[in-house]
Design an enzyme around this catalytic site. Sequence first.
Site, PDB file in Angstrom:
ATOM      1  N   ASP A 188       0.865  -1.170   0.000  1.00  0.00           N
ATOM      2  CA  ASP A 188       0.000   0.000   0.000  1.00  0.00           C
ATOM      3  C   ASP A 188       0.914   1.237   0.000  1.00  0.00           C
ATOM      4  O   ASP A 188       2.122   1.120   0.240  1.00  0.00           O
ATOM      5  CB  ASP A 188      -0.852  -0.068   1.277  1.00  0.00           C
ATOM      6  N   ASP A 199      -0.217   5.156   0.974  1.00  0.00           N
ATOM      7  CA  ASP A 199      -0.469   6.161   2.014  1.00  0.00           C
ATOM      8  C   ASP A 199      -0.428   5.529   3.397  1.00  0.00           C
ATOM      9  O   ASP A 199      -1.160   4.573   3.685  1.00  0.00           O
ATOM     10  CB  ASP A 199      -1.848   6.812   1.811  1.00  0.00           C
ATOM     11  N   ASP A 258      -1.585  -0.739   5.810  1.00  0.00           N
ATOM     12  CA  ASP A 258      -1.938  -0.134   7.096  1.00  0.00           C
ATOM     13  C   ASP A 258      -3.437  -0.235   7.379  1.00  0.00           C
ATOM     14  O   ASP A 258      -3.905   0.235   8.406  1.00  0.00           O
ATOM     15  CB  ASP A 258      -1.526   1.348   7.142  1.00  0.00           C
TER      16      ASP A 258
HETATM   17  P1  TMP Z   1      -3.799   4.086   0.251  1.00  0.00           P
HETATM   18  O1  TMP Z   1      -4.590   2.957  -0.363  1.00  0.00           O
HETATM   19  O2  TMP Z   1      -2.527   4.373  -0.508  1.00  0.00           O
HETATM   20  O3  TMP Z   1      -3.577   3.926   1.707  1.00  0.00           O
HETATM   21  O4  TMP Z   1      -4.683   5.429   0.062  1.00  0.00           O
HETATM   22  C1  TMP Z   1      -5.915   5.577   0.672  1.00  0.00           C
HETATM   23  C2  TMP Z   1      -5.907   6.539   1.830  1.00  0.00           C
HETATM   24  O5  TMP Z   1      -6.238   7.845   1.363  1.00  0.00           O
HETATM   25  C3  TMP Z   1      -6.971   6.173   2.828  1.00  0.00           C
HETATM   26  O6  TMP Z   1      -6.405   5.661   4.014  1.00  0.00           O
HETATM   27  C4  TMP Z   1      -7.686   7.475   3.137  1.00  0.00           C
HETATM   28  C5  TMP Z   1      -6.892   8.537   2.410  1.00  0.00           C
HETATM   29  N1  TMP Z   1      -7.705   9.636   1.868  1.00  0.00           N
HETATM   30  C6  TMP Z   1      -7.395  10.929   2.274  1.00  0.00           C
HETATM   31  O7  TMP Z   1      -6.473  11.131   3.063  1.00  0.00           O
HETATM   32  N2  TMP Z   1      -8.133  11.959   1.770  1.00  0.00           N
HETATM   33  C7  TMP Z   1      -9.182  11.779   0.906  1.00  0.00           C
HETATM   34  O8  TMP Z   1      -9.812  12.757   0.492  1.00  0.00           O
HETATM   35  C8  TMP Z   1      -9.490  10.426   0.500  1.00  0.00           C
HETATM   36  C9  TMP Z   1     -10.628  10.184  -0.447  1.00  0.00           C
HETATM   37  C10 TMP Z   1      -8.715   9.395   0.996  1.00  0.00           C
HETATM   38 MG    MG Z   2      -2.826   3.208   3.435  1.00  0.00          MG
END
Ligand code: TMP
Ligand code: MG
Length: 318
Positions: free
Chosen positions: A64, A66, A253
């Site tokens: 992943d 974020d 995560d």
């Molecule tokens: P990931 O799959 O790389 O973890 O990305 C998804 C993450 O993005 C999730 O944990 C929530 C975050 N997110 C934000 O921080 N702001 C937003 O506006 C949206 C739609 C998701």
């Molecule tokens: Mg994530």
Amino acid sequence: MTYPVPWIKIPVRTALAIWYQWTTRTELPELSKVSVLMRQRNKVENTLRAMQHAGPGTLQVISDFDMTLSRFAHHGKRAPTTHNILDHRLLIDEDCACNMRKLLKIYYPIEIDPSLTSEQKIPLMVEWWTKVHHLLIQQKIQRDMLAQAVQESGVILREGYEVFFDRLAELQVPLLIFSAGVGDILEEVVRQSQVFHPNVHVISNYMDFDANGVLRGFKGPLIHTFNKREGALLLAAPLPELRERPNVLLLGDSLGDLAMADGVARPHNLLTVGFLNDQVEERAESYVEAFDIVLVKDESMEVPNALLKFITSGKDAK
Ligand code: TMP
Ligand code: MG
């Protein structure tokens, strides 16, 4: 940097297993850190040995982005996600930023709520992502401005990320970054961190720009935190670089990240690592049940790097 694990409420059986793991010697001293939780340490060690025996030629890493490759917090402040990096006046106005923050306040607690099932969360996640993407499209974001926004965002990958990316590249082990974030921003972060090596593949929500480089939509099926299984089957399974590699090291995560390996055709060994960044007490039990290794409030790549070193130090490693 690693923080000591606070005392967390978990069943006695799990607590005993964790106590055993902290007090028993291991070939991997990093696994004895107090921030590492494992329900079945024997299983972890057997899987690691099997993966080491099979060699790096059989390995793929699925991660992943974020709050997994990027940090959750830095110097006591929350680090931005790829969506939050877009909160820059070069790209969106104050009104849009304010609306996005309001949505984050509503939906992020739902995303991480341990009392709700994935089925209950899915429609709400679709709602969140759809609303945010709609807001972004109205802003006429210019592609040319993304690099500067990333540069000025304060985004930072976990300590030790260079070792992680560089070792995988050196051994030609494919790294699939599978993110529900914004692909264009993600790529820019990895590029600016100087680790966008040829073995890196990205599956994410990509922006669609018109001929003038202005955002007009998003490409492909929407990826949110709890539909990664569909993405894995549709987008990851066909990738030829991954097809013949049955051993998987998975990093995430969110419990939704566990589905990122569902596209692997005939998995032999799967080792899952979960970063538990937030709401530690409330979520520890479900994370220890679901992931093989749980890293509590650990902002570094120390453990994934140690696992990787162990797995790839076998017979056909360079
Ligand atoms: P990931 O799959 O790389 O973890 O990305 C998804 C993450 O993005 C999730 O944990 C929530 C975050 N997110 C934000 O921080 N702001 C937003 O506006 C949206 C739609 C998701
Ligand atoms: Mg994530």
